[in-house]
Motif scaffolding. Structure first.
Motif, PDB file in Angstrom:
ATOM      1  N   ILE A  16     119.670 -20.850 -65.072  1.00  0.00           N
ATOM      2  CA  ILE A  16     121.003 -21.075 -64.569  1.00  0.00           C
ATOM      3  C   ILE A  16     121.078 -20.196 -63.294  1.00  0.00           C
ATOM      4  CG2 ILE A  16     123.457 -20.557 -65.122  1.00  0.00           C
ATOM      5  CD1 ILE A  16     122.481 -22.720 -66.551  1.00  0.00           C
ATOM      6  N   SER A  17     120.639 -19.015 -63.179  1.00  0.00           N
ATOM      7  CA  SER A  17     120.408 -18.105 -61.958  1.00  0.00           C
ATOM      8  C   SER A  17     119.562 -19.045 -60.805  1.00  0.00           C
ATOM      9  CB  SER A  17     119.747 -16.990 -62.362  1.00  0.00           C
ATOM     10  OG  SER A  17     120.266 -16.075 -63.279  1.00  0.00           O
ATOM     11  N   PHE A  18     118.605 -19.576 -61.255  1.00  0.00           N
ATOM     12  CA  PHE A  18     117.974 -20.030 -60.133  1.00  0.00           C
ATOM     13  C   PHE A  18     118.706 -21.693 -59.646  1.00  0.00           C
ATOM     14  CE2 PHE A  18     113.923 -18.600 -61.665  1.00  0.00           C
ATOM     15  CZ  PHE A  18     113.308 -17.873 -60.512  1.00  0.00           C
ATOM     16  N   TYR A  19     119.539 -22.022 -60.652  1.00  0.00           N
ATOM     17  CA  TYR A  19     120.335 -23.099 -60.187  1.00  0.00           C
ATOM     18  C   TYR A  19     121.506 -22.827 -59.237  1.00  0.00           C
ATOM     19  CZ  TYR A  19     123.514 -27.133 -60.438  1.00  0.00           C
ATOM     20  OH  TYR A  19     124.335 -28.398 -60.262  1.00  0.00           O
ATOM     21  N   GLY A  20     122.032 -21.712 -59.510  1.00  0.00           N
ATOM     22  CA  GLY A  20     123.042 -21.247 -58.623  1.00  0.00           C
ATOM     23  C   GLY A  20     122.347 -20.620 -57.258  1.00  0.00           C
ATOM     24  N   LEU A  21     121.302 -20.222 -57.130  1.00  0.00           N
ATOM     25  CA  LEU A  21     120.620 -19.921 -56.183  1.00  0.00           C
ATOM     26  C   LEU A  21     120.106 -21.350 -55.252  1.00  0.00           C
ATOM     27  CD1 LEU A  21     118.638 -16.843 -57.220  1.00  0.00           C
ATOM     28  CD2 LEU A  21     120.860 -16.971 -55.739  1.00  0.00           C
ATOM     29  N   LYS A  22     120.287 -22.436 -55.785  1.00  0.00           N
ATOM     30  CA  LYS A  22     119.877 -23.620 -55.433  1.00  0.00           C
ATOM     31  C   LYS A  22     118.375 -23.892 -55.560  1.00  0.00           C
ATOM     32  CE  LYS A  22     123.990 -24.579 -52.934  1.00  0.00           C
ATOM     33  NZ  LYS A  22     124.915 -24.753 -51.586  1.00  0.00           N
ATOM     34  N   GLN A  23     117.527 -23.157 -56.147  1.00  0.00           N
ATOM     35  CA  GLN A  23     116.243 -23.212 -56.515  1.00  0.00           C
ATOM     36  C   GLN A  23     115.995 -24.171 -57.563  1.00  0.00           C
ATOM     37  OE1 GLN A  23     114.487 -19.142 -56.469  1.00  0.00           O
ATOM     38  NE2 GLN A  23     115.757 -18.782 -54.867  1.00  0.00           N
ATOM     39  N   TYR A  24     116.176 -25.383 -57.357  1.00  0.00           N
ATOM     40  CA  TYR A  24     116.371 -26.491 -58.677  1.00  0.00           C
ATOM     41  C   TYR A  24     114.956 -26.364 -59.331  1.00  0.00           C
ATOM     42  CZ  TYR A  24     120.654 -27.335 -56.248  1.00  0.00           C
ATOM     43  OH  TYR A  24     121.890 -27.438 -55.530  1.00  0.00           O
ATOM     44  N   LYS A  25     113.760 -26.496 -58.574  1.00  0.00           N
ATOM     45  CA  LYS A  25     112.598 -26.794 -59.194  1.00  0.00           C
ATOM     46  C   LYS A  25     112.257 -25.763 -60.165  1.00  0.00           C
ATOM     47  CE  LYS A  25     111.357 -30.547 -57.228  1.00  0.00           C
ATOM     48  NZ  LYS A  25     110.934 -31.757 -58.145  1.00  0.00           N
TER      49      LYS A  25
ATOM     50  N   GLU B 207     121.762 -29.235 -68.857  1.00  0.00           N
ATOM     51  CA  GLU B 207     121.599 -28.978 -67.391  1.00  0.00           C
ATOM     52  C   GLU B 207     120.382 -29.464 -66.728  1.00  0.00           C
ATOM     53  OE1 GLU B 207     123.363 -26.399 -66.254  1.00  0.00           O
ATOM     54  OE2 GLU B 207     124.426 -26.622 -67.722  1.00  0.00           O
ATOM     55  N   LEU B 208     119.443 -30.084 -67.281  1.00  0.00           N
ATOM     56  CA  LEU B 208     118.465 -30.684 -66.625  1.00  0.00           C
ATOM     57  C   LEU B 208     119.277 -32.087 -66.029  1.00  0.00           C
ATOM     58  CD1 LEU B 208     115.602 -30.506 -69.143  1.00  0.00           C
ATOM     59  CD2 LEU B 208     115.664 -29.862 -66.749  1.00  0.00           C
ATOM     60  N   VAL B 209     119.939 -32.856 -66.737  1.00  0.00           N
ATOM     61  CA  VAL B 209     120.702 -33.800 -66.152  1.00  0.00           C
ATOM     62  C   VAL B 209     121.576 -33.328 -65.018  1.00  0.00           C
ATOM     63  CG1 VAL B 209     122.620 -35.522 -66.672  1.00  0.00           C
ATOM     64  CG2 VAL B 209     120.896 -35.151 -68.514  1.00  0.00           C
ATOM     65  N   ARG B 210     122.280 -32.282 -65.212  1.00  0.00           N
ATOM     66  CA  ARG B 210     123.014 -31.987 -63.919  1.00  0.00           C
ATOM     67  C   ARG B 210     122.137 -31.484 -62.741  1.00  0.00           C
ATOM     68  NH1 ARG B 210     127.765 -29.911 -64.639  1.00  0.00           N
ATOM     69  NH2 ARG B 210     127.228 -29.226 -67.050  1.00  0.00           N
ATOM     70  N   ILE B 211     120.728 -31.100 -62.927  1.00  0.00           N
ATOM     71  CA  ILE B 211     119.817 -30.803 -61.722  1.00  0.00           C
ATOM     72  C   ILE B 211     119.387 -32.104 -61.216  1.00  0.00           C
ATOM     73  CG2 ILE B 211     117.613 -29.958 -61.248  1.00  0.00           C
ATOM     74  CD1 ILE B 211     117.952 -27.841 -63.367  1.00  0.00           C
TER      75      ILE B 211
ATOM     76  N   ASN C  56     119.551 -36.412 -56.897  1.00  0.00           N
ATOM     77  CA  ASN C  56     119.680 -37.716 -56.791  1.00  0.00           C
ATOM     78  C   ASN C  56     118.269 -38.553 -57.508  1.00  0.00           C
ATOM     79  OD1 ASN C  56     122.136 -38.309 -55.378  1.00  0.00           O
ATOM     80  ND2 ASN C  56     120.936 -37.540 -53.650  1.00  0.00           N
ATOM     81  N   ASP C  57     117.864 -37.801 -58.412  1.00  0.00           N
ATOM     82  CA  ASP C  57     116.638 -38.425 -59.445  1.00  0.00           C
ATOM     83  C   ASP C  57     117.172 -39.094 -60.503  1.00  0.00           C
ATOM     84  OD1 ASP C  57     114.670 -39.217 -60.965  1.00  0.00           O
ATOM     85  OD2 ASP C  57     113.479 -37.139 -60.905  1.00  0.00           O
ATOM     86  N   LEU C  58     117.991 -40.407 -60.453  1.00  0.00           N
ATOM     87  CA  LEU C  58     118.948 -40.851 -61.449  1.00  0.00           C
ATOM     88  C   LEU C  58     117.981 -41.432 -62.461  1.00  0.00           C
ATOM     89  CD1 LEU C  58     121.091 -43.094 -59.011  1.00  0.00           C
ATOM     90  CD2 LEU C  58     121.416 -40.780 -60.004  1.00  0.00           C
TER      91      LEU C  58
END
Length: 725
Positions: free
Chosen positions: A253-262, A290-294, A299-301
């Motif tokens: 979640i921290s990485f997501y907030g920092l936009k480090q999605y990988k 959360e993986l769906v959210r990423i 845009n990886d539908l």
């Protein structure tokens, strides 16, 4: 995004950190109890059945449930109130473990009045806690909070810090789920302090993860990672898999907030795999969502669709309301991106319907009632203590006045006697006996005066202690009151936001927007009041201060809040600046001064507005100058501009606290803050002088405190000697 979805909240493994117990199975003992059950008579049958349920609890819950039901039925037939409560409590807890939450609530609710009536405190605490957790699972947070507060009152009366810590954590969980993350963080930190005070290390790693997750929501990702790392370090190499699952989830979640999605994707996958291996249904669902959210952000539908299908395939699993809510929202987003707007609209309606069932008017009103009742209990205790201290203070002041009058009378009498002695001395200077007599009289008077001075000093010490105590109580009162107001205020903002979503009338929306803005301003004022308490009680930490990093952080924050394009902001820092001070206090001073300068810029189009920040080394100090050509400060306000709640302009949004905080933090560091100029239509310049090394300031204060304590001890020693004579 995760940070914009206040409904996707974690369960924090409540079942493991709840005040209930988790027992390992003693197989020989279970076998022995089963054999005893076959030959037991009516008199001992209940104890054997209860013992089997106890031993099998959280080891083989289906089998434990069978014995618990038999024990409860037996107790009901016998009519023994204690046995009914005892067996009903363990039956309710096991029912919750096997996901039969409604029946669990029915059983626990039925036995709670009996447990209270017969004052069975141990069982009452567990029943309240189990009910609260069950209502959290059902997302009925108002009832959960009410039962947790009842449990906390009992545990505070008993003074058991370990149990208090558990309940504080559970209250924090409820506030987290309600989206009040600042209040949740406050309860988590209180829980950590209670554990430190009691020396309890049980589940500290889980509590650290809870705290880290809270910091994630507050966008303080560095603090969040710090708490996750502390949790991993504490549990060591043989770390419980559940801790690893939660910790990896939090770091993702921290990485997501920092936009480090990988990086976020990698940690979610690791947490998901461990959740599957350990049968943790909740975190399987949380990680998938959360993986769906990423993937939607990327845009990886196709990947998003794969994980949504994985969620749908989890047959036989209990799907929690918060996860169902997030699932509807993400599915609606997926179909929107896929341009299937009919299905998107269908899932959006499902999302809105479920959300309304969780956060309805009745729930919010009940939350306000529960919070207000608990806050009133604490406030009455604080006010009573404050009144008692104030009464003692008034009595001390009255006694001081009498002593002052007596002292003045003694001084006048002594002076008059001295004059008489001097005249007699002049008349009889040739008489040695008269001289000796006068000398003795003066010595006697000096002794009497010295005694009065010592008594005066003792009274001054006592009065000073009373005043310090009053200040501490008032400071605590402000702190508690600010916290208590923030709970209902958060509920008010929640109702306003819900109303804004539902109301369509433009006029009503305008009023609701103004109400929301006013509530936000009040929240800002309360936050500033809490900062006052933090400044007063924080322990200074000297370190080398890098001004450029601090100023850049402040300017980034100001840009996020919005800075008018016409304002030019510059800063200059002299080379070879060396300052050892408390970084956070220095940042607080500069942040309030810079924010003040930006906020009160001149809106005239003919003025080229600017804010200039200068850091200089001069006269053995490090000085910070904040200069602006804004609206200025009138001469009528300059004398008291640093006082609390004094506003130099109606544009102030914090109730006149900013400059007060700057002055308070400066004095905490041993520095000085001044307003060099400030008349209308001229430059406004604030200058702060910081001592070059905070260590010397701290040492000086320690010396002063030691000196005062020594004088206080001398006064008390003389007082005890006088009493013994």
């Amino acid at each position: 995004m995760y940070q914009k979805n206040p409904f996707l909240l974690l369960f924090f493994l409540l079942l493991g950190f709840s005040g209930s117990f988790c027992w390992g199975q003693d197989i020989p003992k279970v076998d022995s109890l089963k054999k005893e059950l076959e030959r037991s008579g009516e008199s001992n049958r209940f104890n054997v059945l209860w013992g089997l349920a106890y031993e099998l609890f959280d080891v083989d819950n289906p089998q434990a449930l069978t014995y618990a039901k038999q024990a409860f039925s037996f107790a009901l037939e016998s009519g023994d109130s204690v046995d009914i409560v005892k067996s009903g409590r363990i039956l309710g807890q096991i029912l919750r473990r096997v996901d039969n939450v409604d029946e669990s609530i029915t059983i626990l609710t039925s036995i709670l009045p009996t447990s209270k009536r017969f004052n069975i405190l141990r069982e009452t605490k567990f029943i309240l806690n189990a009910l609260a957790i069950a209502y959290v699972i059902k997302a009925e947070y108002d009832k959960a909070l009410e039962f947790h507060f009842q449990s906390l009152v009992i545990r505070e009366k008993e003074g058991d810090k370990k149990q208090i810590s558990i309940t504080l954590n559970n209250i924090g969980v409820v506030y987290y789920k309600l989206g009040n993350h600042e209040l949740a963080l406050d309860y988590y930190l209180q829980s950590l302090r209670a554990k430190e005070e009691s020396g309890d290390t049980f589940d500290v790693d889980r509590l650290l993860i809870n705290t880290g997750l809270c910091y994630n929501w507050l966008h303080d990702y560095s603090s969040a990672k710090e708490y996750f790392n502390r949790a991993f370090k504490l549990c060591g190499e043989a770390c419980d898999p559940q801790i690893v699952i939660e910790g990896k989830f939090g770091i993702a979640i921290s990485f997501y907030g920092l936009k480090q999605y990988k990086e976020a994707e990698q940690f979610h996958k690791e947490s998901l795999q461990l959740s599957i291996e350990n049968g943790n249904q909740r975190f399987q669902q949380e990680n998938i969502l959360e993986l769906v959210r990423i993937y939607l952000v990327l845009n990886d539908l196709k990947s998003a669709d794969d994980y949504l299908k994985m969620m749908d395939s989890m047959t036989g699993m209990m799907v929690y309301k918060e996860n169902m809510l997030a699932r509807y929202e993400l599915t609606a987003d997926f179909y929107t991106k896929s341009k299937d707007f009919e299905k998107a609209n269908l899932f959006q309606k499902k999302y809105s319907s479920l959300k309304d069932s969780i956060y309805n008017d009745h729930v919010i009103k009940n939350l306000n009632r529960v919070q207000t009742q608990f806050a009133e209990r604490e406030n009455l205790a604080i006010i009573a203590a404050k009144d008692q201290v104030l009464a003692l203070n008034k009595e001390a002041i009255a006694q001081q006045r009498v002593l002052n009058l007596l002292l003045i009378a003694v001084i006048l009498l002594t002076s008059a006697l001295g004059i008489v002695i001097f005249l007699n001395y002049r008349r009889a200077r040739t008489t040695t006996a008269a001289l000796e007599s006068a000398k003795q009289i003066i010595e006697d008077q000096n002794f009497l005066l010295d005694g009065q001075v010592k008594e005066k000093t003792q009274e001054l010490v006592s009065t000073n202690e009373a005043l310090v105590k009053v200040n501490d109580e008032l400071d605590n009162f402000i702190y508690k009151t600010s916290h208590d107001i923030r709970g209902p205020l958060a509920s008010l903002k929640g109702m306003v936001n819900l109303a804004i979503m539902d109301v369509k009338d433009d006029k009503a929306l305008n009023y609701l927007g103004k109400l929301d803005l006013t509530a936000e301003k009040l929240n800002t004022v309360l936050t500033r009041l809490l900062i006052v308490n933090r400044i007063n009680h924080t322990e200074l930490k000297p370190e080398a201060v890098e001004f450029e990093a601090i100023i850049q952080e402040i300017l980034v924050l100001e840009m996020k809040k919005g800075v008018d394009a016409k304002i030019k902001i510059d800063y200059e820092i002299d080379p070879d600046i060396h300052l050892v001070s408390d970084r956070e206090m220095v940042r607080l001073v500069l942040e309030n001064l810079i924010d003040n300068a930006i906020k009160f810029f001149d809106t005239s189009q003919n003025t080229k507005s600017f804010v200039k920040i200068l850091i200089k080394s001069m006269d053995g100090h490090v000085s910070a100058h904040v200069v602006d050509n804004g609206t200025g400060i009138g001469s009528g306000n300059r004398a008291n501009i640093f006082q609390m709640f004094v506003r130099a302009s109606e544009r102030s949004e914090t109730g006149g606290i900013g400059l007060y905080l700057a002055k308070l933090a400066t004095e905490k560091l041993g520095g000085e803050i001044t307003l060099i100029s400030g008349d209308e239509k001229s430059l406004t310049e604030f200058v702060v002088k910081f001592p070059p090394d905070l260590h010397s300031v701290i040492e000086h204060r320690r010396d002063e405190k030691r000196k005062f304590e020594k004088e206080k001890e001398q006064v008390q020693t003389r007082h005890r000697s006088k009493e013994s004579v």
